[in-house]
Design an enzyme around this catalytic site. Structure first.
Site, PDB file in Angstrom:
ATOM      1  N   ASP A   8      42.461  -1.255 -68.973  1.00 53.02           N
ATOM      2  CA  ASP A   8      42.869  -2.654 -68.945  1.00 53.02           C
ATOM      3  C   ASP A   8      42.424  -3.226 -67.605  1.00 53.02           C
ATOM      4  O   ASP A   8      42.116  -2.484 -66.666  1.00 53.02           O
ATOM      5  CB  ASP A   8      44.391  -2.731 -69.113  1.00 53.02           C
ATOM      6  CG  ASP A   8      44.928  -4.122 -68.893  1.00 53.02           C
ATOM      7  OD1 ASP A   8      44.450  -5.052 -69.557  1.00 53.02           O
ATOM      8  OD2 ASP A   8      45.836  -4.280 -68.044  1.00 53.02           O
ATOM      9  N   MET A   9      42.417  -4.549 -67.479  1.00 50.14           N
ATOM     10  CA  MET A   9      41.948  -5.147 -66.223  1.00 50.14           C
ATOM     11  C   MET A   9      43.103  -5.656 -65.354  1.00 50.14           C
ATOM     12  O   MET A   9      43.431  -5.051 -64.346  1.00 50.14           O
ATOM     13  CB  MET A   9      40.955  -6.273 -66.540  1.00 50.14           C
ATOM     14  CG  MET A   9      39.613  -5.748 -67.044  1.00 50.14           C
ATOM     15  SD  MET A   9      38.674  -4.808 -65.815  1.00 50.14           S
ATOM     16  CE  MET A   9      37.921  -6.130 -64.883  1.00 50.14           C
ATOM     17  N   ASP A  10      43.714  -6.777 -65.718  1.00 56.79           N
ATOM     18  CA  ASP A  10      44.745  -7.387 -64.878  1.00 56.79           C
ATOM     19  C   ASP A  10      45.942  -6.452 -64.731  1.00 56.79           C
ATOM     20  O   ASP A  10      46.519  -5.998 -65.720  1.00 56.79           O
ATOM     21  CB  ASP A  10      45.204  -8.717 -65.479  1.00 56.79           C
ATOM     22  CG  ASP A  10      44.076  -9.731 -65.539  1.00 56.79           C
ATOM     23  OD1 ASP A  10      43.382  -9.892 -64.528  1.00 56.79           O
ATOM     24  OD2 ASP A  10      43.882 -10.350 -66.601  1.00 56.79           O
ATOM     25  N   SER A  43      40.618  -5.487 -72.629  1.00 51.41           N
ATOM     26  CA  SER A  43      41.449  -6.525 -72.016  1.00 51.41           C
ATOM     27  C   SER A  43      41.774  -7.631 -73.006  1.00 51.41           C
ATOM     28  O   SER A  43      41.106  -7.783 -74.031  1.00 51.41           O
ATOM     29  CB  SER A  43      40.715  -7.115 -70.800  1.00 51.41           C
ATOM     30  OG  SER A  43      41.364  -8.243 -70.291  1.00 51.41           O
ATOM     31  N   LYS A 193      44.064  -3.601 -79.152  1.00 53.44           N
ATOM     32  CA  LYS A 193      43.164  -2.756 -78.363  1.00 53.44           C
ATOM     33  C   LYS A 193      43.030  -1.360 -78.973  1.00 53.44           C
ATOM     34  O   LYS A 193      41.942  -0.785 -79.013  1.00 53.44           O
ATOM     35  CB  LYS A 193      43.666  -2.646 -76.927  1.00 53.44           C
ATOM     36  CG  LYS A 193      43.633  -3.934 -76.135  1.00 53.44           C
ATOM     37  CD  LYS A 193      44.119  -3.683 -74.706  1.00 53.44           C
ATOM     38  CE  LYS A 193      44.252  -4.958 -73.913  1.00 53.44           C
ATOM     39  NZ  LYS A 193      44.705  -4.705 -72.522  1.00 53.44           N
ATOM     40  N   ASP A 216      49.000  -1.421 -68.263  1.00 55.48           N
ATOM     41  CA  ASP A 216      50.222  -1.783 -67.550  1.00 55.48           C
ATOM     42  C   ASP A 216      51.152  -2.680 -68.350  1.00 55.48           C
ATOM     43  O   ASP A 216      52.302  -2.884 -67.957  1.00 55.48           O
ATOM     44  CB  ASP A 216      49.879  -2.494 -66.239  1.00 55.48           C
ATOM     45  CG  ASP A 216      49.425  -3.931 -66.470  1.00 55.48           C
ATOM     46  OD1 ASP A 216      48.470  -4.143 -67.259  1.00 55.48           O
ATOM     47  OD2 ASP A 216      50.031  -4.843 -65.887  1.00 55.48           O
ATOM     48  N   ASN A 219      50.708  -5.306 -74.220  1.00 52.75           N
ATOM     49  CA  ASN A 219      49.523  -5.396 -75.076  1.00 52.75           C
ATOM     50  C   ASN A 219      48.616  -4.179 -74.924  1.00 52.75           C
ATOM     51  O   ASN A 219      47.541  -4.110 -75.518  1.00 52.75           O
ATOM     52  CB  ASN A 219      48.744  -6.686 -74.798  1.00 52.75           C
ATOM     53  CG  ASN A 219      48.261  -6.794 -73.368  1.00 52.75           C
ATOM     54  OD1 ASN A 219      48.798  -6.161 -72.458  1.00 52.75           O
ATOM     55  ND2 ASN A 219      47.235  -7.604 -73.152  1.00 52.75           N
TER      56      ASN A 219
END
Length: 276
Positions: A8-10, A43, A193, A216, A219
């Site tokens: 994941d990114m954020d 993401s 995802k 984190d 989702n």
């Protein structure tokens, strides 16, 4: 053996400055390539935005965007799941009639769209995450596009209420997931995802037990459940931490890179209890 890594990114790969240690990653990525390990960015964000973070690797990195609705390999769209137009209009009508203000971004395959009368603050947030973004006067007439997600900004204290209400009343049409703080994503039922990653793994002949995943937020739960080796960030949600097998240092501590470096040093991963 690890054959694919999904991040994941954020709040996971990206630190509080919305960036990552690029020099450190480049060295790790070179090692992954030498071992033919797939690297997947998974993401809720837009493909154009995700790709911008990897100018030196964008041709090789696989991107799963919009919470699993779209997937790109070698900059080519290989997977697409879209809402039917009736559902899109039904959801837009619902959001318009909420008892409190809901900022709405309608995410399409080509662009994301928001209303011209949205607040300046909300527009600034949208521009941060959507590089292909257009303003429209009204959602009464939909743009010429296919739509994959609704990204909502709701009062922080109302997030649980919005998620619960939509999932109870509209479960057959959309699924609401909290994506962090005051953000709520409305996604296609059974398309997340985890599902997109499963399709990619099947195409590559890789078993879920050979997937390493980091997340984190709520989702990310299906992705963490799918992966044989799953890490929630120390700064992650309660549900993410309970779902993952392990805990990684926070995103501000380069947690993803630290774990990958450690695991790449081993030919096989030994079973461990949760630890930082």
């Amino acid at each position: 053996m690890i054959k694919a890594i999904a991040v994941d990114m954020d709040g996971t790969f990206l630190n509080s400055d919305n960036d990552y240690n690029r020099e450190r990653f480049a060295k790790i990525y070179s090692k992954m390539q030498s071992r033919n390990i797939k690297f997947i960015v998974a993401s809720g964000n837009q493909y154009a935005q995700l790709r911008s973070f990897f100018p030196d690797q964008e041709q090789e990195v696989t991107f799963v965007s919009e919470n699993g609705a779209l997937a790109f390999i070698n900059n080519q769209l290989v997977h697409k799941a879209v809402f039917d137009q009736t559902t899109v209009q039904t959801v837009l009508d619902l959001l318009t009639n909420f008892p409190f203000k809901v900022g709405t971004i309608l995410c399409g395959v080509s662009k994301a769209y928001l209303l011209q009368n949205e607040t300046k603050e909300f527009k600034n947030i949208a521009q941060k995450y959507y590089y292909q973004l257009a303003e429209v006067a009204s959602f009464s007439f939909l743009p010429e596009d296919e739509f994959v997600k609704f990204a909502l900004e709701v009062p922080n204290e109302q997030v649980s209420e919005v998620v619960d209400f939509i999932n109870q009343q509209y479960a057959s049409k959309v699924v609401a997931v909290s994506s962090g703080h005051s953000s709520v994503d409305l996604i296609i039922p059974n398309m997340h995802k985890g599902k997109a990653l499963q399709l990619l793994l099947e195409n590559w002949g890789i078993a879920p037990s050979e997937l390493l995943a980091f997340g984190d937020g709520n989702n990310d739960l299906e992705m963490l459940t799918l992966a044989g080796y799953s890490y929630a960030m120390k700064n992650g949600s309660k549900d993410a931490i309970e779902t993952a097998h392990y805990i990684a240092p926070s995103s501000d501590e380069d947690g993803v890179l630290t774990v990958i470096e450690s695991l790449l040093a081993k030919d096989e991963i030994k079973t461990r209890s949760k630890e930082l």
